[in-house]
Design a protein around this motif. Structure first.
Motif, mmCIF file in Angstrom:
data_model
loop_
_atom_site.group_PDB
_atom_site.id
_atom_site.type_symbol
_atom_site.label_atom_id
_atom_site.label_comp_id
_atom_site.label_asym_id
_atom_site.label_seq_id
_atom_site.Cartn_x
_atom_site.Cartn_y
_atom_site.Cartn_z
ATOM 1 N N VAL A 1 0.851 -1.189 0.000
ATOM 2 C CA VAL A 1 0.000 0.000 0.000
ATOM 3 C C VAL A 1 0.889 1.242 0.000
ATOM 4 C CG1 VAL A 1 -1.785 1.275 1.238
ATOM 5 C CG2 VAL A 1 -1.829 -1.226 1.230
ATOM 6 N N LEU A 2 0.816 2.003 -1.087
ATOM 7 C CA LEU A 2 1.564 3.254 -1.192
ATOM 8 C C LEU A 2 0.601 4.397 -0.865
ATOM 9 C CD1 LEU A 2 3.530 2.492 -4.489
ATOM 10 C CD2 LEU A 2 4.446 2.496 -2.175
ATOM 11 N N ASN A 3 0.563 4.780 0.410
ATOM 12 C CA ASN A 3 -0.429 5.763 0.845
ATOM 13 C C ASN A 3 -0.219 7.135 0.224
ATOM 14 O OD1 ASN A 3 -2.210 4.320 2.690
ATOM 15 N ND2 ASN A 3 -0.345 3.959 3.885
ATOM 16 N N ASN A 4 1.045 7.495 -0.035
ATOM 17 C CA ASN A 4 1.288 8.750 -0.746
ATOM 18 C C ASN A 4 1.697 8.441 -2.181
ATOM 19 O OD1 ASN A 4 1.649 11.383 -1.507
ATOM 20 N ND2 ASN A 4 3.609 11.631 -0.475
ATOM 21 N N SER A 5 0.700 8.102 -2.993
ATOM 22 C CA SER A 5 0.977 7.772 -4.396
ATOM 23 C C SER A 5 -0.177 8.251 -5.261
ATOM 24 C CB SER A 5 1.169 6.265 -4.578
ATOM 25 O OG SER A 5 -0.032 5.562 -4.300
ATOM 26 N N LYS A 6 0.129 8.436 -6.547
ATOM 27 C CA LYS A 6 -0.886 8.800 -7.531
ATOM 28 C C LYS A 6 -0.685 7.948 -8.776
ATOM 29 C CE LYS A 6 -3.403 12.046 -7.961
ATOM 30 N NZ LYS A 6 -4.886 12.169 -7.870
ATOM 31 N N PHE A 7 -1.794 7.460 -9.294
ATOM 32 C CA PHE A 7 -1.800 6.684 -10.524
ATOM 33 C C PHE A 7 -2.366 7.572 -11.629
ATOM 34 C CE2 PHE A 7 -4.041 4.108 -13.611
ATOM 35 C CZ PHE A 7 -3.197 3.035 -13.837
ATOM 36 N N TYR A 8 -1.574 7.795 -12.676
ATOM 37 C CA TYR A 8 -2.009 8.643 -13.786
ATOM 38 C C TYR A 8 -2.130 7.796 -15.051
ATOM 39 C CZ TYR A 8 -0.509 12.507 -10.755
ATOM 40 O OH TYR A 8 -0.354 13.373 -9.707
ATOM 41 N N HIS A 9 -3.216 8.005 -15.777
ATOM 42 C CA HIS A 9 -3.435 7.285 -17.030
ATOM 43 C C HIS A 9 -3.434 8.296 -18.172
ATOM 44 C CE1 HIS A 9 -5.814 4.894 -20.044
ATOM 45 N NE2 HIS A 9 -5.040 3.946 -19.572
ATOM 46 N N ILE A 10 -2.686 8.021 -19.235
ATOM 47 C CA ILE A 10 -2.680 8.940 -20.389
ATOM 48 C C ILE A 10 -3.022 8.184 -21.670
ATOM 49 C CG2 ILE A 10 -1.094 10.649 -19.406
ATOM 50 C CD1 ILE A 10 1.105 9.330 -21.166
ATOM 51 N N GLY A 11 -4.002 7.288 -21.568
ATOM 52 C CA GLY A 11 -4.345 6.438 -22.710
ATOM 53 C C GLY A 11 -5.395 6.992 -23.648
ATOM 54 N N THR A 12 -5.930 8.209 -23.365
ATOM 55 C CA THR A 12 -6.928 8.810 -24.246
ATOM 56 C C THR A 12 -6.500 10.235 -24.598
ATOM 57 O OG1 THR A 12 -8.281 9.860 -22.517
ATOM 58 C CG2 THR A 12 -8.715 7.536 -22.974
ATOM 59 N N THR A 13 -7.066 10.771 -25.678
ATOM 60 C CA THR A 13 -6.707 12.135 -26.080
ATOM 61 C C THR A 13 -7.063 13.135 -24.986
ATOM 62 O OG1 THR A 13 -8.824 12.325 -27.245
ATOM 63 C CG2 THR A 13 -6.903 11.735 -28.573
ATOM 64 N N GLN A 14 -8.192 12.914 -24.304
ATOM 65 C CA GLN A 14 -8.613 13.846 -23.256
ATOM 66 C C GLN A 14 -7.655 13.815 -22.071
ATOM 67 O OE1 GLN A 14 -11.080 15.986 -23.756
ATOM 68 N NE2 GLN A 14 -11.552 15.090 -25.733
ATOM 69 N N GLU A 15 -7.270 12.606 -21.636
ATOM 70 C CA GLU A 15 -6.309 12.488 -20.523
ATOM 71 C C GLU A 15 -4.954 13.075 -20.916
ATOM 72 O OE1 GLU A 15 -7.914 8.308 -18.509
ATOM 73 O OE2 GLU A 15 -6.518 8.245 -20.183
ATOM 74 N N TYR A 16 -4.530 12.803 -22.120
ATOM 75 C CA TYR A 16 -3.247 13.279 -22.637
ATOM 76 C C TYR A 16 -3.202 14.808 -22.615
ATOM 77 C CZ TYR A 16 0.339 13.916 -26.357
ATOM 78 O OH TYR A 16 1.427 14.293 -27.105
ATOM 79 N N LEU A 17 -4.230 15.444 -23.153
ATOM 80 C CA LEU A 17 -4.285 16.911 -23.179
ATOM 81 C C LEU A 17 -4.358 17.484 -21.764
ATOM 82 C CD1 LEU A 17 -6.725 17.493 -26.184
ATOM 83 C CD2 LEU A 17 -4.340 18.255 -26.060
ATOM 84 N N PHE A 18 -5.163 16.879 -20.910
ATOM 85 C CA PHE A 18 -5.312 17.395 -19.552
ATOM 86 C C PHE A 18 -3.979 17.364 -18.804
ATOM 87 C CE2 PHE A 18 -5.900 16.438 -15.012
ATOM 88 C CZ PHE A 18 -6.495 17.634 -14.613
ATOM 89 N N HIS A 19 -3.305 16.222 -18.835
ATOM 90 C CA HIS A 19 -2.083 16.085 -18.039
ATOM 91 C C HIS A 19 -0.916 16.896 -18.593
ATOM 92 C CE1 HIS A 19 -3.694 13.341 -15.183
ATOM 93 N NE2 HIS A 19 -3.943 12.398 -16.068
ATOM 94 N N PHE A 20 -0.880 17.085 -19.920
ATOM 95 C CA PHE A 20 0.259 17.786 -20.515
ATOM 96 C C PHE A 20 0.068 19.297 -20.580
ATOM 97 C CE2 PHE A 20 2.371 14.182 -23.195
ATOM 98 C CZ PHE A 20 2.457 13.415 -22.035
ATOM 99 N N THR A 21 -1.180 19.775 -20.561
ATOM 100 C CA THR A 21 -1.386 21.198 -20.803
ATOM 101 C C THR A 21 -2.057 21.947 -19.659
ATOM 102 O OG1 THR A 21 -3.553 20.941 -21.876
ATOM 103 C CG2 THR A 21 -1.602 20.730 -23.276
ATOM 104 N N SER A 22 -2.837 21.263 -18.841
ATOM 105 C CA SER A 22 -3.501 21.984 -17.748
ATOM 106 C C SER A 22 -2.544 22.093 -16.566
ATOM 107 C CB SER A 22 -4.773 21.249 -17.320
ATOM 108 O OG SER A 22 -4.423 20.078 -16.594
ATOM 109 N N ASP A 23 -2.996 22.757 -15.545
ATOM 110 C CA ASP A 23 -2.183 22.875 -14.332
ATOM 111 C C ASP A 23 -2.384 21.614 -13.491
ATOM 112 O OD1 ASP A 23 -0.517 23.924 -12.448
ATOM 113 O OD2 ASP A 23 -2.037 25.178 -11.498
#
Length: 595
Positions: free
Chosen positions: A347-369
């Motif tokens: 259990v990694l209590n201080n962890s985040k899982f990020y998915h960039i498998g869709t155009t929407q996720e890709y744009l959000f993670h690369f361009t938004s804050d």
């Protein structure tokens, strides 16, 4: 620890791992310091060829640690076998290559055998080779995976770590804590996630008495693994916790709003199997012979584990592309094989899982804050050339290994990668431009997706550019030609678009032979003799749809995206990328010498 402090801790830990990996690039790692084998899966021979070519180039440029054996393993021909089937096939390939010696190896297995229909600019060269906006030279997903797992090999017994190619796990632990894979059976990482995230992932039902949900890292066991459960099922099975106090399970309807907001479940990402389990799975695969159905490495392996495992999932095919008659039989045999096996959970209590498998996720993670942008240190301009005379570049845009000529304009929220953008080009908001040369006067609309491919037909190199809306559903299909009107291209019925382009609805319209009629298989993109011409033609198609004005494609040979990938010329696409790389590198060297 407050949310901002947790994010800052992840950023610091991530920076340390990136630095460790950077120090190993182009050097031979000491025994036990790095993987013995890094294996990438591919869906077919063409994809495997593209992957091997890119791996060879990375190794020649000394962008990867040396000493590891880098392999691409292609799925056997025939029906799709899923990432579970691919896992079994890779075990067999390793045994064929190395005999008994493979059981002493530390193996990283990255599943990358899909066609990226939800992120199509990664389709030709692979999701695992998706460019990221940082690094010099540019990091791709492969380097990031190797960097984020850099601490694992030295704390792992021989075995196989299994992961996917379009997700990123960032985490921070205490100074004295280490992530260790040394227990028999299966060991999975678990990340605290919102309940809605749990509905699209695997969820662990953990014993609340065995962990607290506090601190950085805890070791526990999973009672029962749920695959993409609904929220009601999570609650009923006892998977829902109160964040920061996981000894207190949450039930429906008896918490205040503020407490409900802090509810979480622990979701999956990568997992490890020791060689004892790997041998059992390999024996099972040999006994089965050829697989004729899709097996999910998460749903079909992990759901059989833990003391609370049941056979309820056997006939649930909701997460399988095509229900096969063999599927229930295979699941029953896997359940019998694995039942009673322990599922250890880190259990990694201080962890985040990020998915960039869709155009929407890709744009959000690369361009938004986004948190990912902060924690990974993503840049607005990464290894690119753009003149001060270019229009002001918004900080939310993302430019990756590209050349922007003076006078061009890139609107906020757009990503440009591996492209050359001319002086009279304006790119609208939230668009993705990949592998293209645009040298005409044009206003590219917002939400535009444009990527260009080199293809080879009859030994001649040609070019095709696909253009869509970033919101178009390339996976949607209809069964009958009479239903083509249900498909949408940039918000307009495909039937109307075809009429504007002078393309007839007939049996020849789609490249698929098995009634999969959709944007992916529609023959609508013209083959051109130059890269810039292919971009011009596809943008004219788009313009005709936006203004409802005819633009006839008569006289052009048209390809579907499916066919573009079949005919793709990897060498020519990589040559175009290298030309851009060399020009940027040369300019940087010149700037350094002028200082």
């Amino acid at each position: 620890m407050a949310a901002g402090e947790r994010s800052a801790a992840r950023r610091e830990a991530t920076g340390r791992r990136l630095a460790r990996f950077a120090a190993l690039r182009g050097k031979a790692a000491r025994p036990g310091e790095f993987w013995d084998v890094v294996a990438v899966t591919a869906a077919d021979a063409e994809q495997a060829l593209a992957y091997r070519r890119q791996l060879a180039e990375k190794l020649s440029r000394k962008e990867l640690p040396l000493g590891a054996r880098y392999h691409v393993f292609v799925d056997p021909p025939g029906p799709k076998i899923g990432n579970g089937g691919s896992t079994l096939h890779v075990l067999q390939c390793l045994e064929e290559l190395y005999g008994d010696k493979w059981t002493s190896f530390l193996v990283l297995l990255i599943h990358s055998g899909g066609y990226s229909q939800r992120l199509p600019h990664a389709s030709a060269l692979g999701k695992i080779f998706t460019a990221l906006p940082f690094g010099d030279p540019i990091y791709q997903m492969l380097e990031l995976k190797l960097a984020m797992y850099i601490d694992f090999p030295s704390h792992m017994k021989p075995g196989i770590l299994i992961t996917c190619s379009d997700d990123i796990e960032l985490y921070s632990t205490g100074v004295t804590e280490t992530v260790t894979f040394d227990k028999p059976g299966f060991t999975a990482l678990a990340h605290p996630s919102d309940l809605t995230v749990g509905t699209t992932h695997g969820v662990f039902v953990l014993d609340p008495s065995s962990f607290s949900g506090k601190g950085g890292l805890e070791y526990t066991c999973c009672h029962h693994f749920l695959h993409k459960p609904d929220i009601e099922t999570m609650r009923r099975c006892g998977a829902v916790c109160v964040r920061g106090n996981c000894s207190q399970l949450s039930s429906s309807g008896d918490r205040s709003d503020s407490e409900v907001d802090s509810e979480c479940v622990y979701t999956d990402s990568l997992f490890y199997i020791d060689h004892s389990i790997a041998k059992q799975l390999l024996t099972f695969y040999k006994q089965m012979g050829a697989l004729c159905c899709e097996i999910d490495a998460y749903g079909d392996f992990l759901q059989a584990l833990g003391p609370g495992a049941t056979q309820d999932y056997m006939k649930n095919a909701s997460n399988i592309t095509k229900e096969e008659s063999q599927l229930v039989e295979v699941r029953q045999k896997l359940y019998s094989l694995l039942k009673g096996t322990t599922l250890n959970v880190i259990v990694l209590n201080n962890s985040k899982f990020y998915h960039i498998g869709t155009t929407q996720e890709y744009l959000f993670h690369f361009t938004s804050d986004s948190k990912l942008k902060f924690e990974l240190g993503l840049l607005s301009v990464a290894f690119s050339l753009f003149s001060d005379k270019a229009e002001t570049l918004d900080q939310s845009a993302s430019i990756i290994q590209s050349i922007l000529e003076p006078g061009c304009f890139i609107a906020p929220g757009s990503v440009i990668e591996y492209s050359r953008i001319g002086p009279e080009v304006s790119v609208g908001k939230s668009s993705i431009i990949s592998g293209s040369y645009i040298n005409l006067k044009v206003d590219i609309p917002s939400n535009c997706f444009l990527t260009s491919l080199s293809i080879k037909i009859n030994d001649q190199v040609k070019y095709v550019s696909m253009v869509f809306s970033v919101e178009d559903d390339l996976k949607k299909t209809v069964r009958l030609l009479s239903d083509v009107h249900l498909l949408q291209f940039f918000g307009v019925s495909l039937l109307e678009c075809l009429d504007l382009w002078g393309v007839k609805v007939s049996d020849q319209l789609f490249s698929s032979e098995n009634t999969r009629l959709g944007l992916w298989t529609a023959r609508i993109f013209p083959i051109c003799s130059t890269l810039s011409e292919s971009v011009r033609m596809s943008l004219k198609m788009l313009n005709s749809v936006q203004h409802m004005s005819a633009f006839k494609l008569n006289g052009f040979q048209l390809l579907s995206v499916e066919e573009m990938l079949t005919y793709k010329d990897v060498e020519d696409m990589l040559k175009f990328r290298k030309q851009i790389y060399d020009e940027i590198h040369l300019q940087r060297q010149k700037e350094k010498s002028d200082l």
